[in-house]
Write a protein that holds these residues in place. Structure first.
Motif, PDB file in Angstrom:
ATOM      1  N   GLU A 153      64.960  -8.317  11.124  1.00 17.76           N
ATOM      2  CA  GLU A 153      65.691  -8.182   9.865  1.00 17.76           C
ATOM      3  C   GLU A 153      65.690  -6.739   9.365  1.00 17.76           C
ATOM      4  OE1 GLU A 153      64.794  -9.354   5.255  1.00 17.76           O
ATOM      5  OE2 GLU A 153      64.411 -10.896   6.752  1.00 17.76           O
ATOM      6  N   LEU A 154      64.566  -6.048   9.557  1.00 18.31           N
ATOM      7  CA  LEU A 154      64.435  -4.675   9.072  1.00 18.31           C
ATOM      8  C   LEU A 154      65.119  -3.657   9.977  1.00 18.31           C
ATOM      9  CD1 LEU A 154      60.694  -4.741   7.926  1.00 18.31           C
ATOM     10  CD2 LEU A 154      62.726  -4.723   6.460  1.00 18.31           C
ATOM     11  N   GLY A 155      65.589  -4.092  11.126  1.00 17.07           N
ATOM     12  CA  GLY A 155      66.309  -3.187  12.007  1.00 17.07           C
ATOM     13  C   GLY A 155      65.435  -2.371  12.933  1.00 17.07           C
ATOM     14  N   ALA A 156      64.273  -2.905  13.306  1.00 19.36           N
ATOM     15  CA  ALA A 156      63.447  -2.201  14.290  1.00 19.36           C
ATOM     16  C   ALA A 156      64.226  -2.022  15.582  1.00 19.36           C
ATOM     17  CB  ALA A 156      62.164  -2.988  14.561  1.00 19.36           C
ATOM     18  N   ASP A 157      63.959  -0.929  16.266  1.00 18.45           N
ATOM     19  CA  ASP A 157      64.648  -0.650  17.524  1.00 18.45           C
ATOM     20  C   ASP A 157      63.938  -1.282  18.714  1.00 18.45           C
ATOM     21  OD1 ASP A 157      66.779   1.495  16.680  1.00 18.45           O
ATOM     22  OD2 ASP A 157      64.921   2.068  15.683  1.00 18.45           O
ATOM     23  N   TYR A 158      62.616  -1.386  18.608  1.00 18.62           N
ATOM     24  CA  TYR A 158      61.816  -1.956  19.695  1.00 18.62           C
ATOM     25  C   TYR A 158      60.714  -2.829  19.108  1.00 18.62           C
ATOM     26  CZ  TYR A 158      64.010   1.630  22.595  1.00 18.62           C
ATOM     27  OH  TYR A 158      64.916   2.423  23.247  1.00 18.62           O
ATOM     28  N   ILE A 159      60.369  -3.867  19.847  1.00 18.46           N
ATOM     29  CA  ILE A 159      59.248  -4.740  19.513  1.00 18.46           C
ATOM     30  C   ILE A 159      58.304  -4.753  20.700  1.00 18.46           C
ATOM     31  CG2 ILE A 159      58.573  -7.152  19.142  1.00 18.46           C
ATOM     32  CD1 ILE A 159      61.111  -7.394  17.406  1.00 18.46           C
ATOM     33  N   GLY A 160      57.045  -4.407  20.450  1.00 14.45           N
ATOM     34  CA  GLY A 160      56.057  -4.319  21.511  1.00 14.45           C
ATOM     35  C   GLY A 160      55.161  -5.549  21.563  1.00 14.45           C
ATOM     36  N   LEU A 161      55.060  -6.138  22.741  1.00 20.53           N
ATOM     37  CA  LEU A 161      54.197  -7.285  22.983  1.00 20.53           C
ATOM     38  C   LEU A 161      53.085  -6.849  23.925  1.00 20.53           C
ATOM     39  CD1 LEU A 161      56.967 -10.003  23.481  1.00 20.53           C
ATOM     40  CD2 LEU A 161      55.822  -9.329  21.359  1.00 20.53           C
ATOM     41  N   VAL A 162      51.850  -7.131  23.539  1.00 19.22           N
ATOM     42  CA  VAL A 162      50.687  -6.546  24.212  1.00 19.22           C
ATOM     43  C   VAL A 162      50.060  -7.527  25.200  1.00 19.22           C
ATOM     44  CG1 VAL A 162      48.375  -5.590  23.860  1.00 19.22           C
ATOM     45  CG2 VAL A 162      50.220  -5.023  22.258  1.00 19.22           C
ATOM     46  N   PHE A 163      49.801  -7.014  26.409  1.00 22.89           N
ATOM     47  CA  PHE A 163      49.125  -7.790  27.455  1.00 22.89           C
ATOM     48  C   PHE A 163      47.891  -7.074  27.986  1.00 22.89           C
ATOM     49  CE2 PHE A 163      53.550  -9.052  27.391  1.00 22.89           C
ATOM     50  CZ  PHE A 163      53.478 -10.435  27.409  1.00 22.89           C
ATOM     51  N   ALA A 164      47.493  -5.979  27.332  1.00 23.98           N
ATOM     52  CA  ALA A 164      46.304  -5.244  27.760  1.00 23.98           C
ATOM     53  C   ALA A 164      45.083  -6.162  27.653  1.00 23.98           C
ATOM     54  CB  ALA A 164      46.108  -4.001  26.907  1.00 23.98           C
ATOM     55  N   PRO A 165      44.277  -6.268  28.708  1.00 14.94           N
ATOM     56  CA  PRO A 165      43.198  -7.265  28.759  1.00 14.94           C
ATOM     57  C   PRO A 165      42.211  -7.198  27.601  1.00 14.94           C
ATOM     58  CG  PRO A 165      43.568  -6.343  30.936  1.00 14.94           C
ATOM     59  CD  PRO A 165      44.410  -5.544  29.985  1.00 14.94           C
ATOM     60  N   ARG A 166      41.879  -6.004  27.118  1.00 10.45           N
ATOM     61  CA  ARG A 166      40.840  -5.885  26.094  1.00 10.45           C
ATOM     62  C   ARG A 166      41.377  -5.832  24.669  1.00 10.45           C
ATOM     63  NH1 ARG A 166      38.200  -0.871  26.734  1.00 10.45           N
ATOM     64  NH2 ARG A 166      39.769  -0.124  28.205  1.00 10.45           N
ATOM     65  N   SER A 167      42.683  -5.962  24.519  1.00 10.27           N
ATOM     66  CA  SER A 167      43.272  -5.813  23.192  1.00 10.27           C
ATOM     67  C   SER A 167      43.115  -7.077  22.354  1.00 10.27           C
ATOM     68  CB  SER A 167      44.765  -5.482  23.315  1.00 10.27           C
ATOM     69  OG  SER A 167      45.380  -5.494  22.032  1.00 10.27           O
ATOM     70  N   PRO A 168      42.775  -6.931  21.066  1.00  5.57           N
ATOM     71  CA  PRO A 168      42.733  -8.101  20.180  1.00  5.57           C
ATOM     72  C   PRO A 168      44.117  -8.666  19.906  1.00  5.57           C
ATOM     73  CG  PRO A 168      42.425  -6.097  18.903  1.00  5.57           C
ATOM     74  CD  PRO A 168      42.397  -5.688  20.351  1.00  5.57           C
ATOM     75  N   ARG A 169      45.156  -7.950  20.293  1.00  7.39           N
ATOM     76  CA  ARG A 169      46.537  -8.395  20.087  1.00  7.39           C
ATOM     77  C   ARG A 169      47.146  -8.979  21.369  1.00  7.39           C
ATOM     78  NH1 ARG A 169      45.457  -3.496  17.946  1.00  7.39           N
ATOM     79  NH2 ARG A 169      45.590  -3.282  15.668  1.00  7.39           N
ATOM     80  N   ARG A 170      46.316  -9.184  22.376  1.00  2.00           N
ATOM     81  CA  ARG A 170      46.825  -9.660  23.662  1.00  2.00           C
ATOM     82  C   ARG A 170      47.445 -11.047  23.522  1.00  2.00           C
ATOM     83  NH1 ARG A 170      43.564 -10.697  29.395  1.00  2.00           N
ATOM     84  NH2 ARG A 170      45.443 -10.751  30.691  1.00  2.00           N
ATOM     85  N   LEU A 171      48.601 -11.208  24.175  1.00  2.00           N
ATOM     86  CA  LEU A 171      49.325 -12.475  24.152  1.00  2.00           C
ATOM     87  C   LEU A 171      49.187 -13.205  25.483  1.00  2.00           C
ATOM     88  CD1 LEU A 171      52.666 -11.188  22.591  1.00  2.00           C
ATOM     89  CD2 LEU A 171      51.003 -12.656  21.433  1.00  2.00           C
ATOM     90  N   LEU A 172      49.236 -14.526  25.422  1.00  2.00           N
ATOM     91  CA  LEU A 172      49.443 -15.332  26.612  1.00  2.00           C
ATOM     92  C   LEU A 172      50.950 -15.385  26.890  1.00  2.00           C
ATOM     93  CD1 LEU A 172      46.992 -18.274  25.817  1.00  2.00           C
ATOM     94  CD2 LEU A 172      46.562 -16.254  27.246  1.00  2.00           C
ATOM     95  N   LEU A 173      51.308 -15.656  28.125  1.00  2.00           N
ATOM     96  CA  LEU A 173      52.724 -15.633  28.482  1.00  2.00           C
ATOM     97  C   LEU A 173      53.539 -16.633  27.662  1.00  2.00           C
ATOM     98  CD1 LEU A 173      53.057 -15.104  32.336  1.00  2.00           C
ATOM     99  CD2 LEU A 173      54.042 -13.737  30.497  1.00  2.00           C
ATOM    100  N   GLY A 174      52.977 -17.791  27.406  1.00  2.00           N
ATOM    101  CA  GLY A 174      53.701 -18.783  26.616  1.00  2.00           C
ATOM    102  C   GLY A 174      53.990 -18.293  25.207  1.00  2.00           C
TER     103      GLY A 174
END
Length: 210
Positions: free
Chosen positions: A21-42
């Motif tokens: 909605e705010l018009g961001a140009d990129y959205i970052g999804l994190v898969f780095a193993p040690r990151s607290p923001r790491r996502l599962l593929l699902g």
């Protein structure tokens, strides 16, 4: 002038919707193993489905195994890969996706720039405030006056950016884009809607002032 904005480390559907909605140009999804923001593929696929075609989806990895990155590419179909570890140019460029290479600026000074030549196939670079081998998204700043002048490829500024300082960062470093994670959060992976709005507003005001 249009400074590109990348919101990184998103983990919730409501945050992705607001970023769109705010018009961001990129959205970052994190898969780095040690990151607290790491996502599962699902989780990542669910978030990816909320992003329209005009906004780039960036999959962030850090020394992930090849098979894992291949699964991310196949399942998520990201527009870009972003490498934060010790991956070399040949490895990073072997996934049939454009890639950005993160350069750790913390404690490196001018020596960090020597690694730029080692990535001739990178589509761009991201200069982050953390030290080599550490996670991104830590909120650590570096001296923005050390931002290198790379004229042939996009460069993003990251590390310690917030709604309150991004205007100064743009006036100091003049990057192609900015990448923010912890500076718009209430907790790792949980974005603050008001901070997201203020960050975009601050960037756009800086853009109009040149």
């Amino acid at each position: 002038m249009h400074t590109r904005i990348k919101f990184c480390g998103l983990t919730r559907a409501e945050d992705v919707r607001l970023a769109v909605e705010l018009g961001a140009d990129y959205i970052g999804l994190v898969f780095a193993p040690r990151s607290p923001r790491r996502l599962l593929l699902g989780q990542a696929r669910m978030l990816r489905d909320l992003v329209p075609e005009e906004i780039g989806v960036v999959a962030l990895v850090m020394d992930n195994p090849r098979t894992e990155i291949e699964q991310i590419v196949e399942s998520l179909q990201p527009d870009l890969l972003q490498f934060h570890g010790g991956e070399d140019d040949a490895f990073a460029g072997s996934f049939q996706r454009p890639f950005w290479k993160a350069i750790a600026m913390g404690g490196q000074g001018e020596s960090a720039f020597a690694s730029l030549a080692a990535y001739p196939n990178a589509s761009g670079f991201l200069f982050d405030g953390h030290a080599a081998g550490e996670q991104g998204g830590s909120g650590q700043r570096f001296d923005w006056r050390q931002m290198p002048e790379v004229t042939d490829r996009p460069c993003l500024l990251a590390g310690g950016l917030s709604p309150d300082n991004v205007g100064l960062a743009l006036r100091t470093a003049h990057p192609w884009g900015v990448d923010v994670s912890s500076g718009i959060e209430t907790a790792p992976g949980e974005k603050d809607p008001e901070k997201m709005r203020r960050f975009v507003e601050a960037v756009r005001i800086a853009d109009t002032r040149g």
